[in-house]
Write a protein that holds these residues in place. Structure first.
Motif, short mmCIF file in Angstrom:
data_model
loop_
_atom_site.label_atom_id
_atom_site.label_comp_id
_atom_site.label_asym_id
_atom_site.label_seq_id
_atom_site.Cartn_x
_atom_site.Cartn_y
_atom_site.Cartn_z
N ARG A 15 -8.52 11.89 -5.93
CA ARG A 15 -7.54 11.93 -4.83
C ARG A 15 -7.94 12.68 -3.72
O ARG A 15 -7.85 12.48 -2.76
CB ARG A 15 -6.19 12.28 -5.41
CG ARG A 15 -5.55 11.16 -6.36
CD ARG A 15 -4.47 11.51 -7.11
NE ARG A 15 -4.83 12.72 -8.23
CZ ARG A 15 -3.98 13.53 -8.95
NH1 ARG A 15 -2.94 13.56 -8.47
NH2 ARG A 15 -4.64 14.44 -9.61
N VAL A 24 -8.85 5.67 0.18
CA VAL A 24 -7.84 5.31 -0.95
C VAL A 24 -8.43 5.89 -2.27
O VAL A 24 -9.60 5.49 -2.75
CB VAL A 24 -7.51 4.03 -1.04
CG1 VAL A 24 -6.25 3.86 -1.91
CG2 VAL A 24 -7.04 3.42 0.40
N SER A 54 -10.15 0.11 0.79
CA SER A 54 -8.60 -0.52 1.05
C SER A 54 -7.89 -0.67 -0.39
O SER A 54 -8.63 -0.46 -1.34
CB SER A 54 -9.21 -1.96 1.73
OG SER A 54 -9.85 -2.48 0.56
N MET A 55 -6.72 -1.02 -0.29
CA MET A 55 -5.92 -1.33 -1.30
C MET A 55 -6.47 -2.60 -2.13
O MET A 55 -6.30 -2.58 -3.67
CB MET A 55 -4.49 -1.45 -0.99
CG MET A 55 -3.69 -0.02 -0.92
SD MET A 55 -3.87 0.90 -2.42
CE MET A 55 -3.36 -0.18 -3.85
N LEU A 261 -1.71 7.88 -6.34
CA LEU A 261 -2.60 7.13 -5.48
C LEU A 261 -2.42 7.79 -3.91
O LEU A 261 -1.41 8.02 -3.45
CB LEU A 261 -1.81 5.66 -5.07
CG LEU A 261 -2.41 4.75 -4.10
CD1 LEU A 261 -3.86 4.16 -4.57
CD2 LEU A 261 -1.57 3.62 -3.95
N SER A 262 -3.60 8.16 -3.53
CA SER A 262 -3.82 8.73 -2.22
C SER A 262 -4.24 7.62 -1.31
O SER A 262 -5.11 7.03 -1.33
CB SER A 262 -4.81 10.02 -2.31
OG SER A 262 -4.94 10.55 -1.01
N LEU A 263 -3.36 7.77 -0.09
CA LEU A 263 -3.61 6.71 0.94
C LEU A 263 -3.81 7.37 2.12
O LEU A 263 -3.16 8.61 2.73
CB LEU A 263 -2.26 5.81 1.23
CG LEU A 263 -2.00 5.01 -0.18
CD1 LEU A 263 -0.70 4.60 0.18
CD2 LEU A 263 -2.87 3.76 -0.11
N GLY A 275 -3.99 12.62 4.27
CA GLY A 275 -3.67 11.68 3.33
C GLY A 275 -2.05 11.84 2.67
O GLY A 275 -1.64 12.71 2.59
N GLU A 277 0.08 10.83 -0.79
CA GLU A 277 -0.09 10.38 -2.14
C GLU A 277 1.38 9.97 -2.60
O GLU A 277 2.55 10.18 -2.37
CB GLU A 277 -0.33 11.53 -3.14
CG GLU A 277 -0.21 11.18 -4.64
CD GLU A 277 -0.97 11.99 -5.44
OE1 GLU A 277 -1.16 11.99 -6.65
OE2 GLU A 277 -1.91 12.83 -4.84
N GLY A 292 1.30 0.77 -3.06
CA GLY A 292 0.15 0.90 -2.23
C GLY A 292 -0.10 0.04 -1.20
O GLY A 292 -0.35 -0.08 0.11
N GLU A 296 0.23 0.09 2.95
CA GLU A 296 -1.20 0.18 3.50
C GLU A 296 -1.02 -0.36 5.10
O GLU A 296 -1.35 0.15 5.86
CB GLU A 296 -2.27 -0.42 2.68
CG GLU A 296 -3.52 -0.45 3.47
CD GLU A 296 -4.78 -0.95 2.82
OE1 GLU A 296 -5.69 -0.40 2.30
OE2 GLU A 296 -4.69 -2.13 2.41
N ARG A 301 -5.07 1.62 8.37
CA ARG A 301 -6.51 1.98 7.61
C ARG A 301 -7.19 2.86 8.91
O ARG A 301 -6.96 2.54 9.87
CB ARG A 301 -7.24 0.92 7.55
CG ARG A 301 -6.60 0.30 5.88
CD ARG A 301 -7.42 -1.07 5.74
NE ARG A 301 -9.00 -0.50 5.32
CZ ARG A 301 -9.90 -1.38 5.11
NH1 ARG A 301 -9.79 -2.84 5.28
NH2 ARG A 301 -11.16 -1.07 4.98
#
Length: 307
Positions: A15, A24, A54-55, A261-263, A275, A277, A292, A296, A301
């Motif tokens: 992460r 991600v 990407s997710m 999940l880190s986005l 990011g 989380e 996620g 997204e 992105r």
């Protein structure tokens, strides 16, 4: 640099790199993926995890690694309820705060319900769990791993060959003798602290999360993955102080074995990635991946860096 990669997330090594590089990163619940061939640090916390751009690719890798290729449940943004735990939103760098706040405003505009909340007992239970788990389990886990794979290297040989000064100090001073330093400088035996962590404190930590989800009917918890922008890759970045600052928000989830999940959420004033989380309850990996996928398009992105 590549469409996807694998890392290991004992204390956020999937992460954190993802958050700091605009990718991600997904830490599954411990046990979701087979990690039997990976050199262990702590069997209670260790897990492989994918990093991607990407997710869609994260979901694909999860399906391959878990063997569960069912379509993820579809979640509409307007149906999402995400908790904002006060502990994880404290002491943020102003640039992180600004990027995260702008991301929250985009989510609110799309109809996501954001629920500010407290998680009583989180900090105390996490403190009593984390270091005892990580420090104590390294020695027996490595001894068993070296024997199981018959590599011809003993635990003592391995420790003698450690070249990283900070890792060497941790092994020589703490892991090998089985000691944990207190803030006052006292050294305590690890074994009883570990036994208490396994028997009492880790379950208490997971219960803190369960209460928050149940009381507020949440799909996930949302917070900045890292409280500071990416630091310079200088020697001080590897200091204990720097590590504790970088890992502050991701540490409790590691100790509780949660899916996280880190986005990417945006860029700092210096153009560096920040990011967010999303954490879920143990075993609710597919729900967090579905969250996620829903988030997204709202977060956006990040464009690749310019040469």
């Amino acid at each position: 640099l590549v469409p996807a990669a694998l890392g290991t997330d004992t204390g956020a090594s999937v992460r954190l790199p993802a958050a700091l590089n605009g990718a991600v990163g997904f830490r599954p619940s411990v046990g979701r993926y087979d990690g039997s061939g990976i050199t262990p640090i702590s069997h209670t916390r260790d897990t492989p995890g994918p990093i991607a751009n990407s997710m869609a690719d994260i979901a694909l890798l999860d399906a391959v690694l878990s063997g569960d290729d069912r379509p993820l449940p579809a979640l509409d943004a307007a149906s999402l309820r995400l908790g904002l735990p006060s502990y994880f939103w404290q002491d943020l760098d102003p640039q992180v705060q600004a990027v995260a706040q702008a991301a929250l405003e985009r989510l609110l505009a799309a109809g996501v319900t954001l629920v500010p909340l407290d998680m009583p007992g989180l900090e105390a239970s996490n403190a009593a769990t984390g270091m005892p788990l990580c420090l104590y389990e390294q020695k027996p886990d490595l001894i068993a791993y070296l024997a199981r794979h018959d590599v011809g290297v003993s635990f003592e040989d391995l420790v003698a060959r450690i070249s990283s000064p900070d890792v060497k100090a941790i092994f020589d001073d703490l892991v090998v003798p089985g000691l944990l330093p207190t803030p006052s400088g006292e050294l305590l035996p690890l074994q009883p602290l570990y036994d208490s962590a396994i028997a009492v404190h880790r379950d208490a930590l997971i219960d803190v999360y369960r209460r928050a989800f149940q009381q507020h009917a949440l799909h996930g918890l949302l917070f900045p993955a890292v409280p500071v922008p990416p630091p310079l890759a200088a020697p001080e970045a590897s200091s204990l102080e720097s590590f504790l600052r970088l890992a502050r928000n991701v540490d409790p989830g590691s100790n509780a074995g949660l899916p996280g999940l880190s986005l990417p959420a945006g860029l700092s004033d210096d153009g560096l990635p920040i990011g967010l989380e999303v954490d879920g309850l143990p075993g609710e990996d597919r729900k967090i991946l579905a969250v996620g996928v829903a988030l997204e398009p709202l977060l956006g992105r990040l464009a690749p860096p310019q040469a």
